[in-house]
Design an enzyme around this catalytic site. Structure first.
Site, mmCIF file in Angstrom:
data_model
loop_
_atom_site.group_PDB
_atom_site.id
_atom_site.type_symbol
_atom_site.label_atom_id
_atom_site.label_comp_id
_atom_site.label_asym_id
_atom_site.label_seq_id
_atom_site.Cartn_x
_atom_site.Cartn_y
_atom_site.Cartn_z
ATOM 1 N N HIS A 74 0.803 -1.394 -0.047
ATOM 2 C CA HIS A 74 0.083 0.015 0.129
ATOM 3 C C HIS A 74 1.014 1.219 -0.026
ATOM 4 O O HIS A 74 0.599 2.204 -0.839
ATOM 5 C CB HIS A 74 -0.835 -0.005 1.173
ATOM 6 C CG HIS A 74 -1.478 1.060 1.454
ATOM 7 N ND1 HIS A 74 -3.236 1.336 1.385
ATOM 8 C CD2 HIS A 74 -1.280 2.370 1.896
ATOM 9 C CE1 HIS A 74 -3.236 2.473 1.577
ATOM 10 N NE2 HIS A 74 -2.367 3.413 2.009
ATOM 11 N N GLU A 75 1.822 1.468 0.821
ATOM 12 C CA GLU A 75 2.652 2.537 0.930
ATOM 13 C C GLU A 75 3.578 2.585 -0.309
ATOM 14 O O GLU A 75 4.007 3.704 -0.805
ATOM 15 C CB GLU A 75 3.713 2.400 2.091
ATOM 16 C CG GLU A 75 2.853 2.388 3.550
ATOM 17 C CD GLU A 75 1.836 3.676 3.616
ATOM 18 O OE1 GLU A 75 2.348 4.676 3.148
ATOM 19 O OE2 GLU A 75 1.042 3.529 4.452
ATOM 20 N N HIS A 102 1.861 4.278 -3.099
ATOM 21 C CA HIS A 102 1.880 5.811 -3.013
ATOM 22 C C HIS A 102 3.192 6.404 -3.746
ATOM 23 O O HIS A 102 3.378 7.527 -4.329
ATOM 24 C CB HIS A 102 1.777 6.534 -1.553
ATOM 25 C CG HIS A 102 0.571 6.201 -1.016
ATOM 26 N ND1 HIS A 102 -0.541 6.644 -1.541
ATOM 27 C CD2 HIS A 102 0.534 5.669 0.579
ATOM 28 C CE1 HIS A 102 -1.449 6.297 -0.644
ATOM 29 N NE2 HIS A 102 -1.161 5.916 0.618
ATOM 30 N N GLU A 110 -5.872 6.969 -0.902
ATOM 31 C CA GLU A 110 -5.929 5.903 0.216
ATOM 32 C C GLU A 110 -6.747 4.742 -0.400
ATOM 33 O O GLU A 110 -6.233 3.593 -0.328
ATOM 34 C CB GLU A 110 -6.397 6.077 1.663
ATOM 35 C CG GLU A 110 -5.520 7.087 2.464
ATOM 36 C CD GLU A 110 -4.190 6.804 2.499
ATOM 37 O OE1 GLU A 110 -3.844 5.410 2.635
ATOM 38 O OE2 GLU A 110 -3.077 7.625 2.563
#
Length: 302
Positions: free
Chosen positions: A144-145, A148, A218
């Protein structure tokens, strides 16, 4: 804005929102500087130098300041073999360069990414997160990070926050400088008295724009991570576990983490009545879990 060589699923909706946000933020920035130039005509060189200097400092150093403020410390593969190993697997899956890896000594279970691009990116996990998650759950969070970084929305959020910082500074300087003591019948005095109001409006608009982008990014990162790893259930499990653990973290620790909510995997709330719940930087847990359930169903289809 989205890196085409990465294997992360592209998100055209995110790209559109990033471009729109940057355009509107830039427009607000031009309006703010224009008002200052119109009001303080004789000081235009100082205004331009000050604004330009702040923008450069924000662009080049804000990621380092954010990482330092959140207690991130870079670690070697020898110091954190499991964390580095997970990052290595994600980089191989996504076909992207490895970011710097860091750990923050905090019992708040969370993770974040900073950086203007892949070359300067840093991915950090807290000791609280590493202690609580299973390996597949940790992989989902770090994927997930990393999304970004791949989508570059971290850089956009960093730059977009600049105008709010500038407007806040102008407001405080105007109030501390006693601009309201200028004669009301003086045109310059009236204009100067408007500076705090204009700056406050700009700050509010900038805040709302970044919050709207943050909530969407997100959801986009959850989707991209789930598709990349092929295990949306692991990410859902991590989300549920981390969100549930927040209620057990001391209020003092949550208050320290709350100012950086926009960077975190899940927001840290110091109380159930926090204003951040009304203007949250993240979508609700239910929204995130519903999306992951839909992805899981799609992946299960023959």
């Amino acid at each position: 804005m989205t890196r085409t060589r990465s294997r992360y699923a592209p998100d055209h909706g995110l790209t559109t929102r990033m471009v729109t946000t940057m355009f509107l933020i830039g427009l607000l920035y031009v309006i703010l500087v224009g008002v200052l130039l119109a009001v303080l005509r004789g000081a235009w060189p100082i205004i331009l130098i000050f604004a330009g200097g702040l923008f450069i400092a924000q662009f080049w150093f804000s990621d380092r300041i954010a990482a330092f403020s959140m207690g991130a410390r870079e670690v070697t593969p020898e110091e954190a073999p499991e964390l580095h190993g997970t990052i290595d697997r994600i980089c191989a899956l996504a076909d992207m360069p490895k970011p710097r890896v860091a750990i923050a000594r905090s019992d708040v279970p969370n993770a974040f990414a900073t950086g203007r691009g892949e070359k300067s990116a840093l991915v950090c996990a807290t000791t609280g997160l590493l202690r609580r998650l299973e390996p597949e759950e940790l992989e989902g969070v770090l994927a997930h990070e990393m999304s970004h970084v791949a989508h570059r929305d971290v850089a956009v959020m960093t730059i977009a926050s600049f105008l709010g910082v500038l407007a806040g500074i102008v407001t405080r300087v105007a109030l501390w400088g006693g601009f309201s003591r200028n004669r009301s019948n003086d045109p310059v005095g009236i204009a100067i008295m408007l500076i705090p109001l204009i700056s406050a409006v700009v700050y509010c608009l900038s805040f709302l724009l970044t919050r709207l982008l943050s909530r969407y990014r997100e959801l986009s990162a959850d989707r991209a991570a789930a598709l990349l790893t092929g295990r949306p259930s692991a990410l859902a499990s991590a989300l549920t576990k981390v969100s549930g653990q927040m209620a057990r973290i001391p209020t003092q620790d949550l208050r320290k983490a709350e100012p950086y909510n926009a960077f975190y995997f899940v927001p840290a709330f110091s109380s159930k009545e926090s204003l951040s719940r009304l203007l949250s930087s993240h979508p609700t847990l239910e929204q995130r879990l519903d999306q992951l359930a839909r992805i899981s169903a799609e992946l299960a289809r023959p």
